[in-house]
Design an enzyme around this catalytic site. Structure first.
Site, PDB file in Angstrom:
ATOM      1  N   GLU A 219       0.980  -1.295  -0.090  1.00 13.18           N
ATOM      2  CA  GLU A 219       0.069   0.056  -0.194  1.00 13.18           C
ATOM      3  C   GLU A 219       0.724   1.376   0.066  1.00 13.18           C
ATOM      4  O   GLU A 219       0.921   2.149  -0.802  1.00 13.18           O
ATOM      5  CB  GLU A 219      -0.907  -0.110   1.359  1.00 13.18           C
ATOM      6  CG  GLU A 219      -1.779   1.329   1.518  1.00 13.18           C
ATOM      7  CD  GLU A 219      -2.416   1.280   2.743  1.00 13.18           C
ATOM      8  OE1 GLU A 219      -3.439   1.984   2.782  1.00 13.18           O
ATOM      9  OE2 GLU A 219      -1.984   0.441   3.714  1.00 13.18           O
ATOM     10  N   HIS A 220       1.691   1.365   0.938  1.00 12.59           N
ATOM     11  CA  HIS A 220       2.715   2.453   1.149  1.00 12.59           C
ATOM     12  C   HIS A 220       3.930   1.885   0.759  1.00 12.59           C
ATOM     13  O   HIS A 220       4.480   0.861   1.567  1.00 12.59           O
ATOM     14  CB  HIS A 220       2.682   2.989   2.438  1.00 12.59           C
ATOM     15  CG  HIS A 220       1.511   3.593   3.047  1.00 12.59           C
ATOM     16  ND1 HIS A 220       0.964   4.834   2.677  1.00 12.59           N
ATOM     17  CD2 HIS A 220       0.429   3.092   3.527  1.00 12.59           C
ATOM     18  CE1 HIS A 220      -0.417   5.026   3.059  1.00 12.59           C
ATOM     19  NE2 HIS A 220      -0.668   4.010   3.989  1.00 12.59           N
TER      20      HIS A 220
END
Length: 433
Positions: A331-332
């Site tokens: 995601e990040h």
């Protein structure tokens, strides 16, 4: 506390596969738990929402209290400290500026060949239900990340579902952020029941055609069960991050940033990936002290994550670190290397890529302007971050002149005949011109 250290070259394929698995991927076991919740909301409407508010959020209320009132918006505006309002406003300005730049032309055409025009018309989706979680804290930043692009896209009907805070209210900052986005329709319901309410509608909560927003594994399970009833948007479940480092990274800064997503909850995933053993060992030494200084709840979350779904991954080279990151599709992603742009060019799968030691996930989550609602669970391989395009749809447009028709009709006719579509062919063969 023994934080996980995974030495990739010493792991069997099955162990590596397990390392790539997140808590979100285990939602199969939750489907049977969530299904009765959805069924009750479908059949009982507001009564089910009121019951689930009492059961899951420990908030007693009447159905008439499910929707936030104008008085509650005004009270939130009075209660919220001015410095917090200014932080929200400044962040909103950056988020608005970034997303306004994404807006496409309302219509475009291209001449494919003389007399043949093809293009697209861009229109907003008619209704959206934004899901703003609350379980482990208030998230006015999520309201901004969802509400502003939806407004910029021109969605006519925007509503919000968010779990009630103690006392049966919505937290002040979330209501202030909603108003800043131009949204005054906020409902106090969360979890799987909120997704069901948006999919089916209740006496109070209106049915919408799409929902967007992050949530727990229960929310993800509800979206999976309801995908045929409502567009559930990009998969955004429990938080996850990779901090990708080489030997030039500051181990203290790397350790700090590893805890950013780890503190979201016990079902989050946080990994530091590096080929430098010295850095890995130093980070492992630093982490316990940083964790010990955290408030109890966040300390517990970080401890659970780094001994369960996260930790330090030691690879054999920078190339191996990049390959692992692409397999994981986080995601990040933070890149702390000597040449972060070189690494960014090699990253194929990540919800967001933040470059350098001055761009922690904290900045991206709140104030940079890029959207922090990102695909999780490995779906960064096929899904993108939330943008205005999540709230827009495209219609193809075509126009053919008499000259263009004369030039292309035989091509289309032959195609129709080859595929065996007689009516397709007749529309050209029997046309009076």
């Amino acid at each position: 506390m023994k934080i996980n250290l995974f030495v990739l070259d010493e792991m069997q394929p099955a162990a590596i596969s397990a390392l790539l698995t997140r808590s979100e991927n285990d939602i199969e076991r939750l489907l049977s738990v969530v299904a009765p919740i959805i069924e009750r909301v479908k059949n009982e409407g507001d009564a089910a929402l009121v019951d689930f508010n009492a059961k899951f959020d420990k908030v007693e209320m009447q159905a008439s209290q499910l929707k936030a009132t104008e008085a509650e918006f005004e009270q939130a505006h009075r209660n919220l400290p001015e410095d917090v309002k200014e932080v929200i406003r400044r962040s909103a300005d950056n988020i608005r500026s970034f997303h306004e730049a994404q807006m496409p032309d309302a219509m475009w055409f291209k001449e494919i060949q003389p007399g043949i025009m093809a293009g697209e018309k861009i229109t907003p989706i008619p209704s959206i239900g934004l899901y703003v979680p609350r379980g482990k804290g208030a998230f006015p930043s999520v309201m901004l990340m969802l509400g502003l692009p939806a407004k910029i896209a021109g969605v006519e009907h925007i509503m919000v579902c968010t779990p009630p805070a103690p006392g049966g209210l919505v937290d002040d900052a979330t209501l202030f952020a909603a108003e800043l986005c131009g949204i005054k329709e906020v409902y106090k319901t969360g979890g799987a029941q909120a997704i069901a309410a948006m999919a089916y509608g209740t006496e109070t909560v209106p049915k919408v055609v799409k929902t967007s927003g992050p949530g727990s594994s229960y929310v993800s399970a509800a979206k999976r069960l309801l995908y045929s009833k409502i567009d559930v948007g990009a998969p955004a479940g429990p938080s996850e991050a990779i901090i990708l480092c080489d030997e030039h990274a500051d181990p203290f800064v790397a350790a700090l940033d590893l805890l950013i997503e780890a503190e979201h909850g016990p079902d989050s995933t946080a990994m530091l990936v590096t080929h430098d053993r010295t850095l890995a060992e130093r980070v492992l030494e630093i982490l316990p002290g940083l964790i010990a200084d955290l408030p109890e709840q966040r300390r517990d979350f970080c401890t659970t994550v780094l001994t369960n779904y996260g930790g330090v991954v030691l690879t054999s080279s920078l190339e191996a670190s990049i390959a692992f990151t692409n397999d994981f599709a986080p995601e990040h992603l933070e890149v702390m290397t000597e040449d972060p742009l070189f690494v960014a060019n090699r990253i194929q799968h990540a919800g967001e890529i933040l470059l350098g030691s001055h761009t922690p996930i904290t900045i991206g989550n709140f104030s940079l302007g890029v959207n922090a609602i990102l695909p999780t669970g490995g779906f960064a391989k096929t899904f993108s971050c939330v943008t205005v395009f999540d709230f827009l749809k495209r219609s193809s447009i075509g126009w053919v002149s008499r000259q263009g028709y004369a030039n292309i009709k035989d091509t289309a006719l032959r195609f129709a005949q080859y595929e065996g579509f007689a009516s397709h062919a007749n529309a050209i063969l029997k046309r009076p011109y």
